[in-house]
Design an enzyme around this catalytic site. Structure first.
Site, PDB file in Angstrom:
ATOM      1  N   SER A  18       0.833  -1.194   0.000  1.00  0.00           N
ATOM      2  CA  SER A  18       0.000   0.000   0.000  1.00  0.00           C
ATOM      3  C   SER A  18       0.879   1.260   0.000  1.00  0.00           C
ATOM      4  O   SER A  18       1.721   1.420  -0.874  1.00  0.00           O
ATOM      5  CB  SER A  18      -0.939  -0.039   1.209  1.00  0.00           C
ATOM      6  OG  SER A  18      -1.883   1.001   1.162  1.00  0.00           O
ATOM      7  N   HIS A  35      -2.135  -1.008  -4.458  1.00  0.00           N
ATOM      8  CA  HIS A  35      -3.577  -1.016  -4.706  1.00  0.00           C
ATOM      9  C   HIS A  35      -4.086   0.410  -4.623  1.00  0.00           C
ATOM     10  O   HIS A  35      -3.336   1.336  -4.326  1.00  0.00           O
ATOM     11  CB  HIS A  35      -4.310  -1.940  -3.724  1.00  0.00           C
ATOM     12  CG  HIS A  35      -4.221  -1.521  -2.290  1.00  0.00           C
ATOM     13  ND1 HIS A  35      -4.780  -2.230  -1.263  1.00  0.00           N
ATOM     14  CD2 HIS A  35      -3.630  -0.443  -1.689  1.00  0.00           C
ATOM     15  CE1 HIS A  35      -4.542  -1.633  -0.116  1.00  0.00           C
ATOM     16  NE2 HIS A  35      -3.856  -0.554  -0.343  1.00  0.00           N
TER      17      HIS A  35
END
EC number: 3.4.21.92
Length: 216
Positions: free
Chosen positions: A101, A126
């Site tokens: 992330s 993501h």
């Protein structure tokens, strides 16, 4: 039982004898920082403050940021990334364990050609998520609009620094994409895989990596 922060002997320049100090204090003196937890305000202020201080102390010598983090708050991660682009020293980013992330975004923010992933590291990217999805409808719609702007900005940064087309990065960020170190290198998230390059540079250039890492 918890043993607390390990202490190591360290001799301050000018002193005849070494004293026992916290491990991380020694690492900071060697211009080596660690992001080893979820990204929140406290660790963000800690890391950005150290980067600014080390830049003021020595604006030439490189800074080394080791990353093993599952990600965290969007704005906090962006603050670290922006600080990395602002300070004058080059910043090595080294992933060991996982950079997921926002941690992968920080890994990406290292100086080009100085972004490293250890052989068994995992990198995941993501799309950013909102923490306010349970808010009332008007507030939720405002949050979605802001989140869309931030997502587009982050996607453009990934595209610019990896060399991938914007639409490719945008599609990949629709889901959790886990990569090995080699896959992350092929994608453009890192430049070097493994510690072979570190060993090579340590043998040929004593200044390239902190003294304490030469025997690794």
């Amino acid at each position: 039982m918890p043993i607390g922060v390990p202490k190591v002997p360290y001799r301050i320049p000018g002193d005849e004898e070494a004293t026992w100090v916290d491990l991380y204090n020694v690492m900071y003196r060697e211009r080596t920082l660690f992001l080893g937890q979820e990204i929140r305000c406290e660790i963000t202020n800690h890391i950005t403050g150290l980067m600014v201080y080390l830049s003021i102390e020595d604006g030439i010598s490189d800074i080394f940021l080791f990353i093993n983090s599952p990600g965290g708050w969007l704005i906090s991660g962006m603050a670290i990334f922006d600080t990395m682009q602002t300070v004058t020293p080059d910043i090595y980013t080294i992933c060991l364990g996982i950079a997921a992330s926002m941690a992968s975004f920080i890994l990406l923010g290292g100086e080009p050609a100085k972004r490293i992933a250890f052989p068994h590291a995992r990198i995941m990217l993501h799309q950013p998520a909102s923490a306010y999805y349970r808010a009332r409808t008007p507030e939720f719609l405002l949050e979605v609009e802001e989140l869309h702007k931030v997502r587009e900005m982050i996607t453009r940064v990934y595209a610019l620094r990896t060399g991938k087309p914007f639409w490719v990065v945008s599609e990949d960020m629709e889901r959790d994409v886990f990569m090995s170190a080699d896959e992350a290198k092929a994608y453009g998230l890192v430049d070097i895989v493994g510690d072979e390059m570190i060993d090579k540079h340590c043998d040929t250039d004593p200044v390239w990596f902190p003294e304490m890492f030469k025997d690794w």
